[in-house]
Design a protein around this motif. Structure first.
Motif, PDB file in Angstrom:
ATOM      1  N   MET A 142       0.837  -1.202   0.000  1.00  0.00           N
ATOM      2  CA  MET A 142       0.000   0.000   0.000  1.00  0.00           C
ATOM      3  C   MET A 142       0.873   1.255   0.000  1.00  0.00           C
ATOM      4  SD  MET A 142      -1.382   0.006   3.968  1.00  0.00           S
ATOM      5  CE  MET A 142      -2.263   1.550   3.713  1.00  0.00           C
ATOM      6  N   LEU A 143       0.253   2.373  -0.377  1.00  0.00           N
ATOM      7  CA  LEU A 143       0.937   3.657  -0.343  1.00  0.00           C
ATOM      8  C   LEU A 143       1.093   4.075   1.107  1.00  0.00           C
ATOM      9  CD1 LEU A 143       2.068   5.940  -2.139  1.00  0.00           C
ATOM     10  CD2 LEU A 143      -0.162   7.064  -1.943  1.00  0.00           C
ATOM     11  N   HIS A 144       2.340   4.271   1.532  1.00  0.00           N
ATOM     12  CA  HIS A 144       2.630   4.518   2.938  1.00  0.00           C
ATOM     13  C   HIS A 144       3.823   5.451   3.019  1.00  0.00           C
ATOM     14  CE1 HIS A 144       4.044   3.023   7.076  1.00  0.00           C
ATOM     15  NE2 HIS A 144       2.828   3.478   7.283  1.00  0.00           N
ATOM     16  N   TYR A 145       3.683   6.591   3.694  1.00  0.00           N
ATOM     17  CA  TYR A 145       4.747   7.583   3.784  1.00  0.00           C
ATOM     18  C   TYR A 145       5.233   8.038   2.407  1.00  0.00           C
ATOM     19  CZ  TYR A 145       5.234   7.173   8.848  1.00  0.00           C
ATOM     20  OH  TYR A 145       5.007   7.224  10.205  1.00  0.00           O
ATOM     21  N   GLY A 146       4.303   8.120   1.473  1.00  0.00           N
ATOM     22  CA  GLY A 146       4.627   8.651   0.163  1.00  0.00           C
ATOM     23  C   GLY A 146       5.228   7.668  -0.813  1.00  0.00           C
ATOM     24  N   SER A 147       5.387   6.402  -0.435  1.00  0.00           N
ATOM     25  CA  SER A 147       5.895   5.401  -1.368  1.00  0.00           C
ATOM     26  C   SER A 147       5.120   4.099  -1.186  1.00  0.00           C
ATOM     27  CB  SER A 147       7.399   5.159  -1.149  1.00  0.00           C
ATOM     28  OG  SER A 147       7.643   4.598   0.129  1.00  0.00           O
ATOM     29  N   VAL A 148       5.239   3.220  -2.162  1.00  0.00           N
ATOM     30  CA  VAL A 148       4.534   1.943  -2.106  1.00  0.00           C
ATOM     31  C   VAL A 148       5.388   0.970  -1.304  1.00  0.00           C
ATOM     32  CG1 VAL A 148       3.501   0.086  -3.443  1.00  0.00           C
ATOM     33  CG2 VAL A 148       3.456   2.420  -4.326  1.00  0.00           C
ATOM     34  N   GLU A 149       4.850   0.483  -0.181  1.00  0.00           N
ATOM     35  CA  GLU A 149       5.629  -0.316   0.754  1.00  0.00           C
ATOM     36  C   GLU A 149       4.908  -1.602   1.125  1.00  0.00           C
ATOM     37  OE1 GLU A 149       6.379   2.098   4.153  1.00  0.00           O
ATOM     38  OE2 GLU A 149       7.707   3.475   3.088  1.00  0.00           O
ATOM     39  N   PHE A 150       5.691  -2.567   1.588  1.00  0.00           N
ATOM     40  CA  PHE A 150       5.146  -3.779   2.202  1.00  0.00           C
ATOM     41  C   PHE A 150       4.859  -3.486   3.672  1.00  0.00           C
ATOM     42  CE2 PHE A 150       7.458  -6.011  -1.280  1.00  0.00           C
ATOM     43  CZ  PHE A 150       6.376  -6.711  -1.792  1.00  0.00           C
ATOM     44  N   LEU A 151       3.698  -3.929   4.134  1.00  0.00           N
ATOM     45  CA  LEU A 151       3.321  -3.830   5.534  1.00  0.00           C
ATOM     46  C   LEU A 151       2.746  -5.163   5.968  1.00  0.00           C
ATOM     47  CD1 LEU A 151       1.501  -0.360   5.465  1.00  0.00           C
ATOM     48  CD2 LEU A 151       3.829  -0.810   6.247  1.00  0.00           C
ATOM     49  N   GLY A 152       3.085  -5.599   7.161  1.00  0.00           N
ATOM     50  CA  GLY A 152       2.557  -6.867   7.642  1.00  0.00           C
ATOM     51  C   GLY A 152       3.588  -7.649   8.430  1.00  0.00           C
ATOM     52  N   PRO A 153       3.363  -8.964   8.595  1.00  0.00           N
ATOM     53  CA  PRO A 153       4.276  -9.802   9.393  1.00  0.00           C
ATOM     54  C   PRO A 153       5.709  -9.763   8.881  1.00  0.00           C
ATOM     55  CG  PRO A 153       2.236 -10.979   8.897  1.00  0.00           C
ATOM     56  CD  PRO A 153       2.216  -9.725   8.073  1.00  0.00           C
ATOM     57  N   TYR A 154       6.649  -9.666   9.795  1.00  0.00           N
ATOM     58  CA  TYR A 154       8.094  -9.718   9.549  1.00  0.00           C
ATOM     59  C   TYR A 154       8.656  -8.465   8.872  1.00  0.00           C
ATOM     60  CZ  TYR A 154       6.985 -14.630  10.360  1.00  0.00           C
ATOM     61  OH  TYR A 154       6.507 -15.805  10.893  1.00  0.00           O
ATOM     62  N   VAL A 155       7.796  -7.517   8.494  1.00  0.00           N
ATOM     63  CA  VAL A 155       8.319  -6.296   7.879  1.00  0.00           C
ATOM     64  C   VAL A 155       9.209  -5.525   8.848  1.00  0.00           C
ATOM     65  CG1 VAL A 155       7.707  -4.045   6.901  1.00  0.00           C
ATOM     66  CG2 VAL A 155       6.475  -6.097   6.176  1.00  0.00           C
ATOM     67  N   PRO A 156       8.813  -5.343  10.112  1.00  0.00           N
ATOM     68  CA  PRO A 156       9.729  -4.665  11.042  1.00  0.00           C
ATOM     69  C   PRO A 156      11.074  -5.359  11.185  1.00  0.00           C
ATOM     70  CG  PRO A 156       7.515  -4.760  11.966  1.00  0.00           C
ATOM     71  CD  PRO A 156       7.508  -5.634  10.752  1.00  0.00           C
ATOM     72  N   LEU A 157      11.074  -6.694  11.121  1.00  0.00           N
ATOM     73  CA  LEU A 157      12.330  -7.433  11.233  1.00  0.00           C
ATOM     74  C   LEU A 157      13.232  -7.154  10.037  1.00  0.00           C
ATOM     75  CD1 LEU A 157      14.199  -9.554  12.480  1.00  0.00           C
ATOM     76  CD2 LEU A 157      12.835 -11.316  11.302  1.00  0.00           C
ATOM     77  N   VAL A 158      12.673  -7.217   8.831  1.00  0.00           N
ATOM     78  CA  VAL A 158      13.470  -6.970   7.625  1.00  0.00           C
ATOM     79  C   VAL A 158      13.948  -5.525   7.601  1.00  0.00           C
ATOM     80  CG1 VAL A 158      13.392  -6.865   5.107  1.00  0.00           C
ATOM     81  CG2 VAL A 158      12.377  -8.810   6.306  1.00  0.00           C
ATOM     82  N   SER A 159      13.105  -4.588   8.030  1.00  0.00           N
ATOM     83  CA  SER A 159      13.519  -3.182   8.090  1.00  0.00           C
ATOM     84  C   SER A 159      14.662  -3.002   9.081  1.00  0.00           C
ATOM     85  CB  SER A 159      12.331  -2.299   8.475  1.00  0.00           C
ATOM     86  OG  SER A 159      11.311  -2.341   7.488  1.00  0.00           O
ATOM     87  N   ALA A 160      14.581  -3.703  10.214  1.00  0.00           N
ATOM     88  CA  ALA A 160      15.659  -3.626  11.202  1.00  0.00           C
ATOM     89  C   ALA A 160      16.956  -4.206  10.645  1.00  0.00           C
ATOM     90  CB  ALA A 160      15.254  -4.361  12.477  1.00  0.00           C
ATOM     91  N   LEU A 161      16.840  -5.290   9.880  1.00  0.00           N
ATOM     92  CA  LEU A 161      18.035  -5.870   9.264  1.00  0.00           C
ATOM     93  C   LEU A 161      18.653  -4.905   8.252  1.00  0.00           C
ATOM     94  CD1 LEU A 161      16.878  -9.569   8.734  1.00  0.00           C
ATOM     95  CD2 LEU A 161      18.563  -8.728  10.381  1.00  0.00           C
ATOM     96  N   ALA A 162      17.804  -4.170   7.532  1.00  0.00           N
ATOM     97  CA  ALA A 162      18.315  -3.176   6.589  1.00  0.00           C
ATOM     98  C   ALA A 162      19.098  -2.097   7.326  1.00  0.00           C
ATOM     99  CB  ALA A 162      17.167  -2.558   5.793  1.00  0.00           C
ATOM    100  N   LEU A 163      18.566  -1.648   8.454  1.00  0.00           N
ATOM    101  CA  LEU A 163      19.282  -0.656   9.257  1.00  0.00           C
ATOM    102  C   LEU A 163      20.595  -1.223   9.793  1.00  0.00           C
ATOM    103  CD1 LEU A 163      16.307   0.924  11.240  1.00  0.00           C
ATOM    104  CD2 LEU A 163      17.579   1.947   9.344  1.00  0.00           C
ATOM    105  N   ALA A 164      20.587  -2.520  10.154  1.00  0.00           N
ATOM    106  CA  ALA A 164      21.810  -3.157  10.627  1.00  0.00           C
ATOM    107  C   ALA A 164      22.857  -3.230   9.519  1.00  0.00           C
ATOM    108  CB  ALA A 164      21.494  -4.556  11.164  1.00  0.00           C
ATOM    109  N   LEU A 165      22.409  -3.524   8.305  1.00  0.00           N
ATOM    110  CA  LEU A 165      23.337  -3.548   7.174  1.00  0.00           C
ATOM    111  C   LEU A 165      23.927  -2.165   6.929  1.00  0.00           C
ATOM    112  CD1 LEU A 165      21.499  -5.855   4.597  1.00  0.00           C
ATOM    113  CD2 LEU A 165      23.648  -6.330   5.786  1.00  0.00           C
ATOM    114  N   ALA A 166      23.083  -1.130   7.037  1.00  0.00           N
ATOM    115  CA  ALA A 166      23.587   0.231   6.866  1.00  0.00           C
ATOM    116  C   ALA A 166      24.609   0.572   7.944  1.00  0.00           C
ATOM    117  CB  ALA A 166      22.425   1.222   6.895  1.00  0.00           C
TER     118      ALA A 166
END
Length: 420
Positions: A245-269
Motif C-alpha cells: 500500500m501507499l505509505h509515507y509517500g511510497s509503495v511499501e510492504f506492511l505486515g508480518p516480519y516487515v519490522p524485522l526486515v527493516s531492522a536488518l536493513a538498518l543493521a546492514l547500513a
C-alpha cells in the motif's frame, strides 16, 4: 579530446535533455504512471505551506532536512509566472543538470583528469526517464558534484558545500569519508559544521517544525523496490499474509516480519558505516581520486542497504560516479559502469513496469531483482577496489574509460604515501 567528440557529447546532452523536458511538460507521452504529480501536487502543496513560514508537520510525506525548503521555495523566487510552479521547477532542474555538465567538462580538461565523467553524466541521467526531472535529487547531486570537484585543494569550499548539501538531503555528509587525514579533514569538517549548523540554527529559530524529519520515518515499512523487498515478493508467492500500500509517500510492504526486515536493513547500513570507518582508519594512501572513490562507495553502500530505494536515488550514484571517472587515478570504472547499467534497469522498473512491481509478478520481481543484484555486485567491487587503493598494497589503477567507452590510456600518476 577532439573538438568533434566534444561537439558529439554536447549534441547528445542537448537531445536527451530536450526529450526529458518534452516528457515532463507532457508534450510527448511516457509509459507508466504520471511522475510529474510529485511536483505539481506534492511539491506545490508544500510550497504553499512553507511560504507561510512553517514546515508541513502534519504531512507524513515531508521527511526531509530543513534545507529542502529552499529547493521547494525556489520556483516561487523565479519570475516566470507563465510557466507555473511545475514548469519553473523543471527549468531549474535543467539548469542544475547543465551546471553539472559544465563542471565535469571543465574539470576533465585539467592535468591528470579525463572527460569520461562527462559521458557518464550525459548518458546516465536520461536512463531514469522523466522521473529525474520530477524530483529534487538532481539538485542535491549538483551540490555534491561541485563539492567533490572542489577537492582537497579547497577543503573549506568542499566542506561548506557538504554542509549545505546535508541540509538538503543528509547523504552528502558521506563525501567527507575519503578526505586525507589531518589539516584537509579538519578544514572541511569545520566548514561543513559551520555552514550546516548555522543554517540549521536559522531554520530552527525562524520556522517551526524544522527538525520533524528526524522522526518522520520511524514507522516506515519496506519499500517494494528495495533489497529487503525481495523477501516479501518471494513471500507473496509462498502465501505471506501482508499487503502492499501507499505509505509515507511510497509503495511499501506492511505486515508480518516487515519490522524485522527493516531492522536488518538498518543493521546492514550500520555495518556499511563500520566498514567505511575501518577503511578510513586503515588507509595510508590518499591519492587525487580517493575522496571521490570513497564518496561513491559510501553512497552506493547506503543506497543498496536502504529500506527505501526510490528510482531517483540512482542520480546520486551517477553524479558521484561521473566525478570518479573524471580522475585518471580512479579505480571505480567497473562499479561505475555497473551503476549506469543498474540505472537503465531502474528506468524500466519505474515508471514503465511499475505496475508489475506492485503486482509482484515474474516481470516485476525479475526487474527489481536484476537492478538490486547489480547494485550489490557494484558495491562489492567498489569496496574491494577502495580497500586496495587506501592500503596501497598492490594498488593497480584501472585504465581510463575502457570499461565504459573503450580504448586504452596512459598510466595515471603515482600515488604518494602519506603518514597517518
Amino acid at each position: 579530446m577532439t573538438d568533434a567528440s566534444g561537439r558529439a557529447r554536447l549534441a547528445v546532452w542537448v537531445l536527451t535533455r530536450t526529450a526529458l523536458l518534452l516528457c515532463v511538460f507532457k508534450a510527448i507521452p511516457y509509459p507508466g504512471p504520471d511522475v510529474t504529480a510529485d511536483v505539481s501536487v506534492i511539491y506545490q502543496g508544500w510550497y504553499e505551506i512553507l511560504r507561510t513560514g512553517v514546515f508541513p508537520r502534519s504531512d507524513v510525506t515531508w521527511q526531509y532536512p530543513p534545507g529542502a525548503a529552499l529547493v521547494i521555495l525556489a520556483p516561487g523566487a523565479v519570475p516566470l509566472p507563465f510557466l507555473g510552479y511545475a514548469g519553473t521547477f523543471y527549468l531549474l532542474t535543467l539548469a542544475c543538470d547543465a551546471l553539472v555538465y559544465g563542471l565535469l567538462r571543465y574539470a576533465g580538461g585539467r592535468a591528470g583528469r579525463r572527460t569520461c565523467g562527462v559521458w557518464v553524466w550525459t548518458a546516465g541521467v536520461p536512463l531514469l526517464g522523466p522521473t529525474v526531472y520530477a524530483r529534487y535529487d538532481l539538485m542535491v547531486t549538483a551540490v555534491a558534484v561541485a563539492a567533490l570537484l572542489a577537492g582537497v585543494r579547497r577543503p573549506r569550499v568542499l566542506g561548506a558545500l557538504v554542509g549545505f548539501g546535508a541540509l538538503l538531503k543528509v547523504w552528502p555528509v558521506l563525501l567527507l569519508t575519503g578526505l586525507e587525514r589531518g589539516a584537509v579533514t579538519r578544514r572541511a569538517v569545520g566548514a561543513a559544521a559551520a555552514v550546516g549548523g548555522g543554517l540549521a540554527l536559522v531554520f530552527l529559530v525562524s520556522m517551526p517544525g524544522s527538525l520533524g524529519f528526524l522522526t518522520a520515518q520511524r514507522d516506515r515499512g519496506t519499500e517494494v523496490e528495495s533489497l529487503g523487498a525481495l523477501v516479501f515478493h518471494a513471500g507473496r508467492w509462498l502465501g505471506w499474509e501482508g499487503r502492499v500500500m501507499l505509505h509515507y509517500g511510497s509503495v511499501e510492504f506492511l505486515g508480518p516480519y516487515v519490522p524485522l526486515v527493516s531492522a536488518l536493513a538498518l543493521a546492514l547500513a550500520a555495518g556499511a558505516l563500520g566498514w567505511l570507518l575501518l577503511w578510513r582508519w586503515r588507509a595510508r594512501v590518499f591519492g587525487p581520486a580517493t575522496a571521490a572513490d570513497a564518496a561513491f562507495t559510501g553512497v552506493l553502500l547506503f543506497t543498496t542497504t536502504s529500506r527505501v530505494i526510490s528510482p531517483q536515488y540512482m542520480v546520486w550514484l551517477v553524479g558521484l560516479g561521473a566525478v570518479c571517472m573524471t580522475f585518471r587515478a580512479s579505480r571505480m570504472a567497473l562499479p561505475v559502469g555497473m551503476v549506469v547499467g543498474a540505472t537503465g534497469v531502474t528506468g524500466l522498473e519505474f515508471p514503465i513496469w511499475f505496475s508489475h512491481v506492485v503486482e509482484g509478478d515474474v516481470l516485476g520481481v525479475g526487474v527489481v531483482g536484476v537492478r538490486n543484484g547489480v547494485l550489490v555486485g557494484a558495491g562489492v567491487v567498489a569496496c574491494l577496489r577502495l580497500w586496495g587503493e587506501g592500503g596501497g598494497a598492490g594498488a593497480r589503477p584501472v585504465r581510463e574509460c575502457r570499461v565504459l567507452v573503450g580504448g586504452a590510456a596512459p598510466e595515471p600518476p603515482r600515488l604518494k604515501r602519506r603518514r597517518g
